[in-house]
Design a protein around this motif. Structure first.
Motif, PDB file in Angstrom:
ATOM      1  N   ALA A 140      49.652  12.513  -3.301  1.00 63.06           N
ATOM      2  CA  ALA A 140      49.840  11.530  -2.241  1.00 63.06           C
ATOM      3  C   ALA A 140      48.721  10.502  -2.188  1.00 63.06           C
ATOM      4  N   GLY A 141      47.531  10.838  -2.678  1.00 63.21           N
ATOM      5  CA  GLY A 141      46.376   9.957  -2.581  1.00 63.21           C
ATOM      6  C   GLY A 141      46.486   8.741  -3.478  1.00 63.21           C
ATOM      7  N   LEU A 158      56.763  17.304 -10.858  1.00 66.46           N
ATOM      8  CA  LEU A 158      55.722  16.372 -10.419  1.00 66.46           C
ATOM      9  C   LEU A 158      56.256  15.515  -9.279  1.00 66.46           C
ATOM     10  N   TYR A 159      55.644  15.647  -8.098  1.00 61.07           N
ATOM     11  CA  TYR A 159      56.055  14.912  -6.902  1.00 61.07           C
ATOM     12  C   TYR A 159      55.042  13.805  -6.643  1.00 61.07           C
ATOM     13  N   THR A 160      55.401  12.587  -7.004  1.00 60.10           N
ATOM     14  CA  THR A 160      54.535  11.432  -6.736  1.00 60.10           C
ATOM     15  C   THR A 160      54.852  10.975  -5.313  1.00 60.10           C
ATOM     16  N   TYR A 161      54.241  11.622  -4.372  1.00 60.97           N
ATOM     17  CA  TYR A 161      54.692  11.594  -2.979  1.00 60.97           C
ATOM     18  C   TYR A 161      54.410  10.296  -2.230  1.00 60.97           C
ATOM     19  N   GLY A 162      53.242   9.718  -2.425  1.00 56.94           N
ATOM     20  CA  GLY A 162      52.753   8.719  -1.485  1.00 56.94           C
ATOM     21  C   GLY A 162      53.409   7.353  -1.564  1.00 56.94           C
ATOM     22  N   TYR A 163      53.957   6.873  -0.452  1.00 58.37           N
ATOM     23  CA  TYR A 163      54.373   5.478  -0.349  1.00 58.37           C
ATOM     24  C   TYR A 163      53.122   4.613  -0.466  1.00 58.37           C
ATOM     25  N   GLY A 164      53.124   3.673  -1.388  1.00 58.88           N
ATOM     26  CA  GLY A 164      51.955   2.824  -1.575  1.00 58.88           C
ATOM     27  C   GLY A 164      50.892   3.437  -2.463  1.00 58.88           C
ATOM     28  N   SER A 165      51.059   4.678  -2.847  1.00 56.00           N
ATOM     29  CA  SER A 165      50.095   5.335  -3.723  1.00 56.00           C
ATOM     30  C   SER A 165      50.259   4.835  -5.149  1.00 56.00           C
ATOM     31  N   ARG A 166      49.119   4.554  -5.809  1.00 53.16           N
ATOM     32  CA  ARG A 166      49.116   4.140  -7.211  1.00 53.16           C
ATOM     33  C   ARG A 166      48.590   5.289  -8.063  1.00 53.16           C
ATOM     34  N   GLN A 167      49.324   5.606  -9.126  1.00 52.50           N
ATOM     35  CA  GLN A 167      48.975   6.758  -9.952  1.00 52.50           C
ATOM     36  C   GLN A 167      49.066   6.383 -11.426  1.00 52.50           C
ATOM     37  N   TYR A 168      48.178   7.012 -12.225  1.00 52.61           N
ATOM     38  CA  TYR A 168      48.117   6.710 -13.659  1.00 52.61           C
ATOM     39  C   TYR A 168      47.989   8.009 -14.439  1.00 52.61           C
ATOM     40  N   TYR A 169      48.902   8.208 -15.390  1.00 52.29           N
ATOM     41  CA  TYR A 169      48.934   9.402 -16.224  1.00 52.29           C
ATOM     42  C   TYR A 169      48.768   8.971 -17.677  1.00 52.29           C
ATOM     43  N   TYR A 170      47.694   9.446 -18.307  1.00 50.62           N
ATOM     44  CA  TYR A 170      47.378   9.026 -19.676  1.00 50.62           C
ATOM     45  C   TYR A 170      47.326  10.238 -20.601  1.00 50.62           C
ATOM     46  N   LYS A 171      48.113  10.166 -21.666  1.00 50.04           N
ATOM     47  CA  LYS A 171      48.170  11.240 -22.661  1.00 50.04           C
ATOM     48  C   LYS A 171      48.429  12.603 -22.004  1.00 50.04           C
ATOM     49  N   CYS A 172      49.356  12.616 -21.050  1.00 47.66           N
ATOM     50  CA  CYS A 172      49.713  13.861 -20.376  1.00 47.66           C
ATOM     51  C   CYS A 172      51.021  14.423 -20.926  1.00 47.66           C
ATOM     52  N   ALA A 184      58.032   8.456  -4.333  1.00 46.19           N
ATOM     53  CA  ALA A 184      58.005   7.058  -3.905  1.00 46.19           C
ATOM     54  C   ALA A 184      56.848   6.252  -4.462  1.00 46.19           C
ATOM     55  N   SER A 185      55.926   6.870  -5.156  1.00 43.26           N
ATOM     56  CA  SER A 185      54.719   6.182  -5.607  1.00 43.26           C
ATOM     57  C   SER A 185      55.015   5.199  -6.737  1.00 43.26           C
ATOM     58  N   THR A 186      54.076   4.288  -6.941  1.00 41.50           N
ATOM     59  CA  THR A 186      54.059   3.458  -8.135  1.00 41.50           C
ATOM     60  C   THR A 186      53.214   4.199  -9.164  1.00 41.50           C
ATOM     61  N   ALA A 187      53.799   4.552 -10.285  1.00 47.19           N
ATOM     62  CA  ALA A 187      53.108   5.389 -11.267  1.00 47.19           C
ATOM     63  C   ALA A 187      53.351   4.892 -12.680  1.00 47.19           C
ATOM     64  N   VAL A 188      52.269   4.868 -13.458  1.00 44.08           N
ATOM     65  CA  VAL A 188      52.346   4.503 -14.870  1.00 44.08           C
ATOM     66  C   VAL A 188      52.122   5.753 -15.715  1.00 44.08           C
ATOM     67  N   PHE A 189      53.002   5.962 -16.685  1.00 45.06           N
ATOM     68  CA  PHE A 189      52.885   7.063 -17.633  1.00 45.06           C
ATOM     69  C   PHE A 189      52.623   6.426 -18.999  1.00 45.06           C
ATOM     70  N   ASP A 190      51.403   6.568 -19.472  1.00 42.73           N
ATOM     71  CA  ASP A 190      50.935   5.848 -20.647  1.00 42.73           C
ATOM     72  C   ASP A 190      50.687   6.831 -21.797  1.00 42.73           C
ATOM     73  N   ASP A 191      51.439   6.672 -22.886  1.00 42.49           N
ATOM     74  CA  ASP A 191      51.265   7.521 -24.073  1.00 42.49           C
ATOM     75  C   ASP A 191      51.418   9.000 -23.723  1.00 42.49           C
ATOM     76  N   CYS A 192      52.414   9.302 -22.905  1.00 44.52           N
ATOM     77  CA  CYS A 192      52.653  10.683 -22.470  1.00 44.52           C
ATOM     78  C   CYS A 192      53.806  11.304 -23.251  1.00 44.52           C
ATOM     79  N   GLU A 193      53.851  12.638 -23.225  1.00 39.00           N
ATOM     80  CA  GLU A 193      54.964  13.380 -23.798  1.00 39.00           C
ATOM     81  C   GLU A 193      55.765  13.983 -22.661  1.00 39.00           C
ATOM     82  N   ILE A 194      57.036  13.622 -22.595  1.00 40.77           N
ATOM     83  CA  ILE A 194      57.925  14.089 -21.534  1.00 40.77           C
ATOM     84  C   ILE A 194      58.905  15.074 -22.172  1.00 40.77           C
ATOM     85  N   PHE A 195      58.826  16.332 -21.737  1.00 38.25           N
ATOM     86  CA  PHE A 195      59.576  17.404 -22.393  1.00 38.25           C
ATOM     87  C   PHE A 195      60.758  17.816 -21.516  1.00 38.25           C
TER      88      PHE A 195
END
Length: 316
Positions: A140-141, A158-172, A184-195
């Protein structure tokens, strides 16, 4: 004798230098200041304005964790991503002390409310198994950053909970079945593996209509052991859901139509789903639902980190 003394002093100096790199060390064998992760989180001073770094030694830490909003600028570093595991086994239908179902939000293994949180080399897991909604990580943060981490679970990992929360996932590495990246968050998934496991939907965004970006996947790989033609890239949990895949390699489990409207034709007018230069056996621009988008060279220029994350640069 001289060599032994030199080795002793070298080891002592190395140990001191290592200790000085971190504010706290968590170790189940008692070699750190704390044996549990929650004790270390509780020890972080409220509203501290500089980063508190916590090193977590290898081990399976079965704890239901909570980082409160007052614990800001907390950085967790695992010793080894495959062997530093934070896990719990709640699920939505599990009863609490009052006999009430915990619900999706109540099922999480780790809650992160504090802003400017960072994690590296850690596995976040919900070990309840395929029992319905069972969240591994609830974020949420604002300005949350994850590097070389794993999120393990089934439905609603993975619950990207926060309205207005910005999140970044790198090589995850993120795995699951139904709606396993959602919120509801804005989240970037960069060079990640989604299984993708079994069959389902990768995303279930609930972006509000007040934000331009929802989920953005950059240079990711969609893999898994799910059968061919068994997965949608996403469906709208709320009407203004947003998800965009840029330069991603899509596995054979991705359906030709790509996106689902969650049984509501009205969602097709409000949700925004798009791709840019998808590759792999799951890439099928001509087969996608007509209400999705294929971005051109001009449109993709709007998808920079600075624009998506509203000025926050997680790479600094």
């Amino acid at each position: 004798m001289k060599q032994a003394l030199l080795l002793f002093f070298y080891c002592a100096i190395t140990a001191i230098a290592q200790a000085q790199k971190y504010d706290f060390v968590v170790a189940q064998d008692g070699s750190g200041q704390f044996k549990t992760v929650q004790e270390a989180l509780n020890a972080v001073p409220d509203f501290r304005k500089v980063t508190t770094t916590i090193f977590i030694k290898n081990g399976v830490y079965k704890e239901k964790l909570n980082l409160s909003h007052s614990k800001q600028f907390v950085k967790l570093i695992g010793e080894d991503v495959a062997r530093t595991i934070l896990t719990f086994d709640d699920w939505a239908q599990r009863k609490n002390a009052f006999g009430e179902e915990k619900g999706t939000s109540g099922s999480s293994s780790f809650y992160i409310y504090g802003p400017n949180f960072t994690a590296e080399n850690i596995t976040f897991q919900n070990s309840a198994g395929p029992v319905g909604q069972a969240v591994a990580l609830f974020v949420a943060g604002d300005k949350a950053k994850f590097t070389n981490c794993r999120m393990l679970g089934f439905q609603d990992t993975l619950y990207t909970y926060g309205y207005g929360s910005r999140q970044y996932y790198y090589k995850c590495y993120i795995e699951g079945t139904v709606d396993f990246i959602f919120g509801a968050s804005t989240a970037v998934f960069d060079d990640c593996e989604i299984f993708c496991k079994k069959a389902g939907y990768i995303t279930a965004s609930s972006s509000p209509d007040t934000v331009k970006y929802g989920y953005v996947f950059m240079n990711c790989r969609i893999v898994g052991d799910a059968p061919e033609n068994s997965y949608f890239l996403g469906r709208p949990w709320r009407p203004y859901a947003k998800a965009v895949f840029l330069n991603c390699n899509l596995g054979k489990m991705i359906k030709a139509e790509g996106w689902d409207n969650w049984g509501k034709e009205s969602n097709q007018q409000t949700a925004y789903y798009a791709e840019y230069k998808s590759t792999g056996p799951g890439a099928n621009p001509t087969g996608r639902v007509k209400w999705s988008h294929q971005l051109d060279e001009k449109q993709v220029q709007e998808y920079t980190l600075a624009k998506i994350l509203n000025g926050w640069n997680p790479r600094e």
